[in-house]
Design a protein around this motif. Structure first.
Motif, PDB file in Angstrom:
ATOM      1  N   LEU A  15      20.134  -6.771  24.292  1.00 45.90           N
ATOM      2  CA  LEU A  15      21.461  -6.341  24.770  1.00 45.90           C
ATOM      3  C   LEU A  15      22.525  -6.419  23.672  1.00 45.90           C
ATOM      4  CD1 LEU A  15      21.657  -7.979  28.343  1.00 45.90           C
ATOM      5  CD2 LEU A  15      20.730  -5.757  27.692  1.00 45.90           C
ATOM      6  N   ILE A  19      21.461 -11.258  22.320  1.00 47.95           N
ATOM      7  CA  ILE A  19      21.156 -11.552  23.729  1.00 47.95           C
ATOM      8  C   ILE A  19      19.908 -10.800  24.174  1.00 47.95           C
ATOM      9  CG2 ILE A  19      22.009 -11.374  26.095  1.00 47.95           C
ATOM     10  CD1 ILE A  19      24.877 -11.569  24.692  1.00 47.95           C
ATOM     11  N   LEU A  20      18.932 -11.584  24.634  1.00 45.06           N
ATOM     12  CA  LEU A  20      17.649 -11.021  25.053  1.00 45.06           C
ATOM     13  C   LEU A  20      17.538 -11.105  26.570  1.00 45.06           C
ATOM     14  CD1 LEU A  20      14.834  -9.954  24.097  1.00 45.06           C
ATOM     15  CD2 LEU A  20      14.059 -12.339  24.225  1.00 45.06           C
ATOM     16  N   LYS A  21      17.355  -9.962  27.203  1.00 46.17           N
ATOM     17  CA  LYS A  21      17.186  -9.928  28.664  1.00 46.17           C
ATOM     18  C   LYS A  21      15.697 -10.026  28.984  1.00 46.17           C
ATOM     19  CE  LYS A  21      17.860  -6.459  32.364  1.00 46.17           C
ATOM     20  NZ  LYS A  21      18.272  -7.140  33.594  1.00 46.17           N
ATOM     21  N   ASP A  23      14.894 -11.340  32.227  1.00 48.94           N
ATOM     22  CA  ASP A  23      15.065 -11.876  33.573  1.00 48.94           C
ATOM     23  C   ASP A  23      14.102 -11.278  34.597  1.00 48.94           C
ATOM     24  OD1 ASP A  23      16.202  -9.409  33.804  1.00 48.94           O
ATOM     25  OD2 ASP A  23      18.146 -10.101  34.537  1.00 48.94           O
ATOM     26  N   HIS A  28      15.216 -15.214  36.087  1.00 52.03           N
ATOM     27  CA  HIS A  28      15.879 -14.793  37.340  1.00 52.03           C
ATOM     28  C   HIS A  28      14.749 -14.511  38.323  1.00 52.03           C
ATOM     29  CE1 HIS A  28      18.420 -13.167  40.326  1.00 52.03           C
ATOM     30  NE2 HIS A  28      18.499 -11.931  39.910  1.00 52.03           N
TER      31      HIS A  28
ATOM     32  N   TYR B  78      15.199 -16.504  41.885  1.00 50.31           N
ATOM     33  CA  TYR B  78      16.261 -17.421  42.303  1.00 50.31           C
ATOM     34  C   TYR B  78      17.610 -16.745  42.162  1.00 50.31           C
ATOM     35  CZ  TYR B  78      16.296 -19.122  37.318  1.00 50.31           C
ATOM     36  OH  TYR B  78      16.315 -19.244  35.948  1.00 50.31           O
ATOM     37  N   ARG B  80      21.393 -16.281  41.620  1.00 49.42           N
ATOM     38  CA  ARG B  80      22.314 -16.917  40.681  1.00 49.42           C
ATOM     39  C   ARG B  80      23.662 -17.148  41.347  1.00 49.42           C
ATOM     40  NH1 ARG B  80      19.737 -17.262  35.451  1.00 49.42           N
ATOM     41  NH2 ARG B  80      21.441 -18.758  35.404  1.00 49.42           N
ATOM     42  N   ILE B  85      25.128 -13.139  31.500  1.00 45.65           N
ATOM     43  CA  ILE B  85      25.434 -11.904  30.770  1.00 45.65           C
ATOM     44  C   ILE B  85      24.273 -10.926  30.761  1.00 45.65           C
ATOM     45  CG2 ILE B  85      27.316 -12.523  29.199  1.00 45.65           C
ATOM     46  CD1 ILE B  85      25.357 -13.625  27.251  1.00 45.65           C
ATOM     47  N   THR B  86      23.073 -11.427  31.098  1.00 47.09           N
ATOM     48  CA  THR B  86      21.919 -10.526  31.144  1.00 47.09           C
ATOM     49  C   THR B  86      21.817  -9.791  32.482  1.00 47.09           C
ATOM     50  OG1 THR B  86      20.623 -12.473  31.772  1.00 47.09           O
ATOM     51  CG2 THR B  86      20.507 -11.777  29.471  1.00 47.09           C
ATOM     52  N   MET B  87      22.719 -10.112  33.434  1.00 48.50           N
ATOM     53  CA  MET B  87      22.691  -9.435  34.734  1.00 48.50           C
ATOM     54  C   MET B  87      23.618  -8.235  34.657  1.00 48.50           C
ATOM     55  SD  MET B  87      23.445 -11.110  38.499  1.00 48.50           S
ATOM     56  CE  MET B  87      21.879 -11.851  38.954  1.00 48.50           C
ATOM     57  N   ALA B  88      23.059  -7.109  34.256  1.00 49.90           N
ATOM     58  CA  ALA B  88      23.891  -5.973  33.886  1.00 49.90           C
ATOM     59  C   ALA B  88      23.897  -4.853  34.920  1.00 49.90           C
ATOM     60  CB  ALA B  88      23.417  -5.430  32.538  1.00 49.90           C
ATOM     61  N   MET B 108      23.830 -14.154  43.904  1.00 44.00           N
ATOM     62  CA  MET B 108      23.582 -12.816  43.364  1.00 44.00           C
ATOM     63  C   MET B 108      22.119 -12.627  42.987  1.00 44.00           C
ATOM     64  SD  MET B 108      26.895 -12.577  40.876  1.00 44.00           S
ATOM     65  CE  MET B 108      27.171 -14.356  40.884  1.00 44.00           C
ATOM     66  N   VAL B 109      21.568 -11.488  43.402  1.00 42.06           N
ATOM     67  CA  VAL B 109      20.203 -11.135  42.999  1.00 42.06           C
ATOM     68  C   VAL B 109      20.238  -9.711  42.455  1.00 42.06           C
ATOM     69  CG1 VAL B 109      17.872 -10.613  43.830  1.00 42.06           C
ATOM     70  CG2 VAL B 109      19.026 -12.666  44.647  1.00 42.06           C
ATOM     71  N   ALA B 110      19.673  -9.509  41.295  1.00 42.51           N
ATOM     72  CA  ALA B 110      19.587  -8.166  40.734  1.00 42.51           C
ATOM     73  C   ALA B 110      18.773  -7.288  41.669  1.00 42.51           C
ATOM     74  CB  ALA B 110      18.929  -8.211  39.352  1.00 42.51           C
ATOM     75  N   GLU B 112      16.979  -4.855  41.261  1.00 44.62           N
ATOM     76  CA  GLU B 112      15.633  -4.459  40.817  1.00 44.62           C
ATOM     77  C   GLU B 112      14.536  -5.443  41.248  1.00 44.62           C
ATOM     78  OE1 GLU B 112      15.222  -4.726  36.403  1.00 44.62           O
ATOM     79  OE2 GLU B 112      17.153  -5.757  36.432  1.00 44.62           O
TER      80      GLU B 112
END
Lengths: 189, 189
Positions: A15, A19-21, A23, A28, B78, B80, B85-88, B108-110, B112
């Protein structure tokens, strides 16, 4: 760890600004297979360290540290960033400057759970600047316990944390090492 | 779970106002044996639910939920409480009033990681007022996924959460049930 490296290359997203995503499988959504394989591998690498306890920092350190503690058959302690109402007695406190949050983060461990005869393995999801791990190592020191090693899932070697932790004089093991994230790249060692 | 009940009676502390301190084995220091036994037991109780995913809320839900997801051989997600910052991308958001913090907590849950074809088991360390679990169930609903059950390690039945969750129409399993914490007592069902 080959499978971990494969997943980083397949699903990891750069990113920018280091910053490495990851998740979708690390912090996550968690791929339970992968995280338990990582825990077993860290336990294998530290099999002779005689660890009596694993320590990590909430939040994203909990999963890999629990998997490692499970494989080593020892308890896990996770340092809290905010004081829960159940944390009533003496506490060891340290501060880590947070790169991603831009402010300081407190790390607290109840004194009753870190004792001078403990041999402590620090485990975290990432080794980046080393600030969090360094604060965890200082918590171990405050307790007069013995730090026996540092294990992480992913190391961003270009952030220099490994060098900053060298003075601790313990083995540092990362299961995947990224050497370069400049210009949108993800380069594994 | 007999061993869990034994530990609650031996190490649990009633701090008043319904607050139970079990941080020597559940939510600060974690007894890895006990938490994996708890995970296996929840997995056994929901063996026929066809769960494709376990969901929990950070922070203290992560350990029991990971142990359960491991035993069920499915991923863990899980929710958040702060946006990393990785939750885009697109996110499902819910709010749970926090009894212990005195303010609202975002979960919050992405998008995806929760899909309409997911069959989701909610796992948390505590069932108290049911506010967090209810918010997790609403996240599952936002995703048009199917809620298949609710599993918790310790239930404080006198806080009424079970009744508030009954309308969801799914099995609710708690491994230890506390019926009374008045006047300094800890009474198990």
């Amino acid at each position: 760890m080959e499978e971990l490296e494969r997943r980083i290359m397949a699903e990891g997203k750069n990113l920018g600004r280091g910053i490495l995503k990851v998740d979708s499988f690390i912090n996550h959504q968690i791929d339970t297979h992968l995280i338990f394989d990582a825990g077993r591998e860290l336990a294998r690498r530290f099999a002779d360290a005689g660890a009596t306890k694993v320590i990590t920092a909430e939040i994203s350190g909990i999963a890999p540290a629990l998997a490692t503690a499970h494989a080593l058959n020892v308890p896990l302690v996770y340092a809290r960033k905010t004081r829960p109402i159940t944390m009533a007695g003496a506490v060891f406190v340290e501060v880590a400057p947070s790169h991603t949050k831009g402010s300081d983060v407190f790390l607290m461990v109840a004194a009753e759970f870190l004792k001078p005869d403990d041999r402590v393995l620090v485990v975290d999801d990432f080794l980046a600047s080393g600030a969090t791990i360094s604060a965890l190592a200082r918590l171990v020191e405050h307790a007069s316990a013995t730090l026996v090693g540092i294990g992480t899932v992913i190391e961003k070697r270009f952030e220099g944390g490994r060098d900053d932790l060298a003075h601790l004089g313990v083995p540092i093991v990362s299961l995947a090492i990224i050497t370069d994230m400049s210009a949108g790249k993800i380069v594994l060692e």
